[in-house]
Design an enzyme around this catalytic site. Structure first.
Site, short mmCIF file in Angstrom:
data_model
loop_
_atom_site.label_atom_id
_atom_site.label_comp_id
_atom_site.label_asym_id
_atom_site.label_seq_id
_atom_site.Cartn_x
_atom_site.Cartn_y
_atom_site.Cartn_z
N SER A 65 -48.66 -60.16 -31.49
CA SER A 65 -49.31 -60.26 -30.24
C SER A 65 -49.24 -61.37 -29.43
O SER A 65 -47.80 -61.93 -29.27
CB SER A 65 -50.78 -59.94 -30.50
OG SER A 65 -51.26 -59.11 -29.02
N ASP A 183 -48.14 -47.78 -28.11
CA ASP A 183 -49.06 -49.10 -27.68
C ASP A 183 -49.98 -48.72 -26.65
O ASP A 183 -49.74 -48.46 -25.19
CB ASP A 183 -48.15 -50.22 -27.07
CG ASP A 183 -49.01 -51.60 -27.36
OD1 ASP A 183 -50.40 -51.75 -27.29
OD2 ASP A 183 -48.55 -52.68 -28.16
N HIS A 239 -50.66 -50.79 -31.05
CA HIS A 239 -50.46 -51.98 -31.19
C HIS A 239 -50.79 -52.70 -32.53
O HIS A 239 -51.93 -52.53 -33.09
CB HIS A 239 -51.47 -52.81 -30.12
CG HIS A 239 -51.20 -54.32 -29.83
ND1 HIS A 239 -49.74 -54.62 -29.40
CD2 HIS A 239 -51.75 -55.25 -30.19
CE1 HIS A 239 -49.73 -55.73 -29.18
NE2 HIS A 239 -50.91 -56.25 -29.57
#
Length: 256
Positions: A65, A183, A239
């Protein structure tokens, strides 16, 4: 990250894995991921890497991330010890323009949240003390973003070309970018492959190759692409949702 460290060590016997921590304990590390100036975080990581004798010959870096873009800043700003390969798993390299789990483009709520956030995103106080604001990229206010973003606009060469940044990034053997195909956390998801919204609106996105960053080759990404150094991987899931099997077969080869 402790889990990732263990499975890498189990699958590649004898490998040395440094799991970066910013702060004296895990609580501080978590708080710093929200409230510590990203430029200070990058300086701290550069210092940790430079102090570790086991990394002096070079190392592979893997960030998850926002850690993906932060490690790219390390590659651009701190070439010693040398980063060999950079693996960005869901990193938002063109920033974000939305909140996690926002229902989607058709929702008036999303627009309202964006506008509310954006009222203060580029003020000095918010930029210096809220990590997510430092990679908030408003395609409707590109000039404000370029002028006031203290982190992302700098590492993406939005205010001029730092040849050292370009040279250091181009020294990578491979720059691997993983995008999560379902995502709902990153807005827009194409930021994970260095794409973003077309300037002036927030509905149509363009891929990396159509951005000025690429066509003007501000970071050397065009040259790296032509040399086969850029790797774009897509994985089904939301994600940071991936299977161990995918990680073993797709990511581990870049660490060996």
């Amino acid at each position: 990250m402790g889990y990732i460290k263990k499975i890498v060590e189990n699958k590649i016997p004898g490998i040395y894995v440094l799991s970066l921590k910013i702060g004296s304990n895990l609580i501080q590390d978590m708080e710093n991921s929200f409230f510590m100036n990203v430029n200070d975080q990058v300086r701290e990581v550069c210092s940790q890497l430079a102090r570790d004798p086991r990394l002096k010959g070079g190392y592979n870096a893997m960030g998850f991330s926002q850690g993906g873009q932060f490690l790219r800043a390390v590659a651009q700003r701190c070439p010693s010890p040398p980063m060999l390969n950079l693996i960005s798993v869901g990193g938002q390299h063109q920033g974000v323009y939305g909140l996690p789990r926002c229902p989607g483009e058709s929702s008036h709520i999303c627009d309202w949240i964006r506008k509310t956030l954006d009222l203060g995103a580029y003020t000095q106080a918010v930029q210096e003390h809220l990590v997510q604001a430092e990679y908030w990229h408003d395609p409707l206010k590109e000039e404000d973003y370029r002028k006031n973003s203290i982190f992302l606009a700098d590492i993406n060469q939005e205010r001029g070309i730092n040849e050292t940044y370009k040279k250091n990034l181009m020294a990578l053997k491979k720059f691997v970018m993983v995008k999560f195909l379902n995502d709902t956390m990153v807005d827009p998801p194409i930021s994970e492959w260095f794409g973003f919204y077309k300037s002036g609106q927030a509905k149509e996105t363009i891929p990396l190759k159509e951005t000025l960053l690429y066509t003007e080759d501000r970071l050397g990404l065009q040259e790296m692409d032509k040399a086969g150094k850029l790797v774009f991987l897509g994985v089904k899931g939301d994600h940071l949702h991936f299977s161990e099997e995918w990680f073993y077969t797709t990511i581990l080869p870049f660490l060996q």
